[in-house]
Structure formats: structure tokens, C-alpha cells
Design a protein around this motif. Structure first.
Motif: not given
Lengths: 208, 252
Positions: B45-46, B70, B75-77, B96-99
Motif C-alpha cells: 500500500d505504501e 516517483a 503508490i505513495p512512499f 517526489g517522495a510523499d512523506k
């Protein structure tokens, strides 16, 4: 086909840009109104706080550009905060007026166990805007949400798809004429996210 | 309904995955992007990338890894390791990372959490907590520097403080359970989960699919992270999810 991604200094545009490029369109990330106006459609992304984002849009005169885009019936896709900005009003940080293209207000989740609403939630389709008609979507119905505020008091006619978060109905996709909003991140939503972006692009292609 | 998340964690050193997947038909099992894609197809999921590089060059390489991931993954990472300043956060998130995940640096200077949260929004800031049960204190205490130094914070109080400062998520690792493969620390996870209102990722101790069920269903935590059992093919993300689905846990 050329898609303009509005760069107004709010958040991560790289993933959106890459997702669109993977779908074979030319992508231009810019704040230049002339260049954006020459694109077949524009994407309004955004992470961060609502008042900061509105301020940036006003300072850069992009508010006028967005209204002109609406007037000309040209497609725009708002993602996450970019969708919320298209509503009338938000209570995030301080009460702030939005662009008012969609009916409804942006409020903070209340009565849920976890904020942000973070992770994969399934969306149910309620209405079919033109760009979704005849679209073949995968069976997977999950998309990736990450937000603490959501659109409420909306116009049901503008609601395309919603998710249920602990009993709160969260608008996931909204549509009004040539304008579309997605609360989740289609660029981070696996197969369904890709399919939705593709359908939207095909809708753009049909109008240009 | 919001689903429970399964998150594989990859340790990256100087741009290469250490403890890479064994016995998998990958062109290059040390390539973080290849492994990220593999886990994506498995239904992860991540993802979490933990940068354990010792050098400045290694950290720069991580930015390239983030950009490539990215560019090819939908999917988010999250990226953790070596993030000490707002500029470090900017570099990773803009690539491009989400968090981003912060640990020791946030304990040394808690305002870092607030700076990141004010700038990018709480949803971008993960606070990672390494906790070990202390007989002497009668509770779980927080450690820094990969578990070497004990702080004066209890896990519960630090989690609450991190959320007050603007953390959008807590990544909670039990040092007692880490590597033991005997299950997540249910009591620790429950204590922290009940103390905060942001999502909590349980980490440390996963040995089989039942361990995931226990922490996701009985503790009702939001997500669970594991490294070695996925890398060494003791189980797969797909198997864990199939088991969870059978047991009535809502997964994607």
C-alpha cells in the motif's frame, strides 16, 4: 496533446507531471499564463494550507486565469488542495474564500477516530460526467487519500464519486462543466488512479 | 471503508538496497527502484525507504533514487534517515517522495516537526519512534541514534508531543520485538494508538500473517510495516493480504 500543470509554489508537482507523462502527453509545469492558456487542459495540484494557496493564486494573478479557463469552457483538473480551492469557502487555519466554481464548503473532519483521513479508501460512483462515459475502469475501487479537510454542503449534481470514512461521506470526485476535482491523489492511486487520469485525458482529447 | 495498510521497508545504503529480496527474478535485487516496483505489483500500500548512508554522497544518491521511484511508481512512499533540516525535507519531497520521516533529529530539535508541518502540511511529516520497555521506568522509553541512546521521553508522551507539533503520522518501532519475528508489540502499539489521533504504523516483530492480523484487528492500528520477512520471502505482501481478507480485515 499538451497539459499545463499550474506551478504556484504549492507542493510536489513532480509526481503529477510524471504520471501524466507516462500516459503519453506533453506536460508543461509553469506559472506563465500564456503558456497555460495554450495548453489543451490544465491541472491545479496542491498540498499545504488553503489560505496560503489562495494567496499565492491571487498574487500570481492565476485566479483570473482560472476564471478565464472556466469562461472559455476549457478543462481543468484540481487535485487534493487544488480541488478544495475550487469550492466556495474553507475554514482551514482562518476562514478563507475559495474560487467558488463548485458549490460547498471545506471543513475539518469531525467525529472520526483518525485525522488525517490517510490511506486507501474505496469510492462509489454517483454520477457520470462526460469524460467518464464509456470509460473502462479496473475492478479495483481503492484510491489514495490524504487530507484533514473535506468538501461538504455540496451540490449533489456535481458529485461524481465519494468515499465513506467512518460514516462521513467524503466527496472524491466532483465535476462542473469543464472543471473536475479529485480529493484523492490519482497519481498515487495505482491502477484505478491511472485509469481515471487516462479517462480524463481522453475527455480532454474529445473536447479539443 | 478505509483499508489497513501493509508497508514494506527498504534499507538503502549509498543508493543500494541492503538486505535485498532473495530468490526473486529481479534484474538487480539491489536496485531500490526495481524492488519498489516488485512490492507494488505484490499489493504493497505504501513503501518506506530508510536511508542508512554514512556519507554525503550517499544522501545525494538518495535524491536520485527518490526521483526515479516517483517517476515509475504510482503508490505513495516515505523517506527517512538523515533528515535534519527543513532544507533536507524540501530536497526529498520535491524529488517526489510523499512523506518524510524524522527520528533522532526531531528529538534533538522538536521544532523541526513544526517547521516541516507548517511548510508542507502535517500529512507529509512522519515521526518515527524507537521504543524499548524499561523495567526501571515501568514503561516504554524512546531511544535515538538507531536505538543506542536512551532519552527521558516515554513513548506515549513523545508521540503526543510530536502530534502537538504537527506530525501527521507515527511510525512506532518496538526495539524489544524488532528482529524477533514473534509478533508486533501489541501493548506498546495500543498505548500509543490510544494516546494520539493521527494514524499509527506498527513496526518491529512481524513473523507471519497472523501477527499482522493481531495488530491491525485487535489493536485496530492503521498500518503495519515489515522488512525482513518480505525480503527473505518468508511470506509475501500478497499472502499477508489474502490471510487478512479471510479474517475480515479490510485491505485493498
Amino acid at each position: 496533446m499538451k497539459i499545463g500543470v499550474i506551478d504556484y509554489g504549492m507542493g510536489n508537482l513532480f509526481s503529477v507531471e510524471q504520471a501524466l507523462k507516462r500516459l503519453g502527453v506533453e506536460v508543461l509545469v509553469t506559472a506563465d499564463q500564456q503558456q497555460l492558456a495554450a495548453a489543451d487542459a490544465v491541472v491545479l495540484p496542491g498540498v499545504g494550507a488553503f489560505p496560503d494557496a489562495m494567496k499565492r493564486l491571487e498574487e500570481t494573478k492565476l485566479v483570473d486565469f482560472i476564471y478565464a479557463q472556466k469562461e472559455a469552457n476549457k478543462p481543468l483538473l484540481g487535485i487534493c488542495l487544488g480541488m478544495q480551492l475550487l469550492f466556495e469557502h474553507s475554514v482551514e487555519v482562518a476562514p478563507t474564500k475559495g474560487l467558488g466554481i463548485f458549490t460547498g464548503t471545506i471543513e475539518r473532519f469531525n467525529g472520526v477516530s483518525r485525522i488525517p483521513h490517510m490511506g486507501w479508501n474505496d469510492v462509489a460512483l454517483q454520477n457520470e460526467p462526460q469524460w467518464l462515459q464509456n470509460a473502462t475502469l479496473p475492478e479495483a475501487r481503492h484510491v489514495y487519500f490524504v487530507h484533514s479537510f473535506y468538501a461538504t454542503n455540496i451540490d449533489e449534481q456535481q458529485l461524481v464519486a465519494y468515499a465513506d470514512y467512518e460514516g462521513v461521506r467524503v466527496p472524491g470526485i466532483v465535476s462542473n462543466g469543464s472543471f473536475t476535482g479529485m480529493q484523492f491523489h490519482p497519481e498515487k492511486s495505482g491502477e484505478l488512479g491511472v485509469a481515471l487520469l487516462q479517462s480524463w485525458l481522453e475527455g480532454v482529447k474529445r473536447t479539443c | 471503508m478505509l483499508t489497513k495498510r501493509i508497508i514494506p521497508c527498504l534499507d538503502v545504503k549509498e543508493g543500494r538496497v541492503v538486505k535485498g529480496i532473495q530468490f526473486v527474478e529481479l534484474r538487480d535485487a539491489g536496485d531500490p527502484v526495481e524492488l519498489a516496483k516488485f512490492y507494488d505489483t505484490q499489493g504493497a500500500d505504501e513503501l518506506v525507504f530508510l536511508d542508512i548512508s554514512a556519507s554525503h554522497e550517499g544522501r545525494e544518491t538518495m535524491v536520485d533514487v527518490v526521483r526515479q521511484t516517483a517517476a515509475s511508481l504510482a503508490i505513495p512512499f516515505t523517506v527517512g534517515g538523515g533528515i535534519r533540516t527543513l532544507d533536507d525535507m524540501k530536497r526529498i519531497l520535491r524529488a517526489g517522495a510523499d512523506k518524510v520521516s524524522v527520528n533522532t533529529s526531531a528529538l534533538e530539535r522538536p521544532e523541526l516537526i513544526k517547521e516541516g508541518s507548517d511548510y508542507f502540511g502535517a500529512q507529509c511529516i512522519v515521526v518515527a519512534i524507537d521504543a524499548r520497555y524499561s523495567e526501571e521506568d515501568g514503561t516504554w522509553m524512546v531511544y535515538t541514534h538507531g536505538g543506542r541512546n536512551k532519552t527521558t521521553w516515554t513513548a506515549v508522551e513523545w508521540a503526543k508531543e510530536a502530534v502537538r507539533l504537527g506530525a501527521g503520522e507515527i511510525l512506532l518501532t518496538s526495539m524489544n520485538q524488532d528482529g524477533e519475528k514473534s509478533g508486533f508489540d501489541v501493548k506498546l502499539t495500543k498505548a500509543v494508538r490510544d494516546a494520539v489521533t493521527v494514524p499509527v504504523i506498527a513496526s518491529g516483530g512481524a513473523g507471519n500473517a497472523e501477527h499482522f492480523r493481531e495488530v491491525l484487528q485487535d489493536v485496530d492500528t492503521d498500518a503495519a510495516l515489515a522488512a525482513s520477512i518480505f525480503h527473505y520471502k518468508e511470506t509475501s505482501v500478497a499472502e499477508v493480504k489474502s490471510y487478512l481478507r479471510d479474517k475480515g480485515v479490510c485491505v485493498r
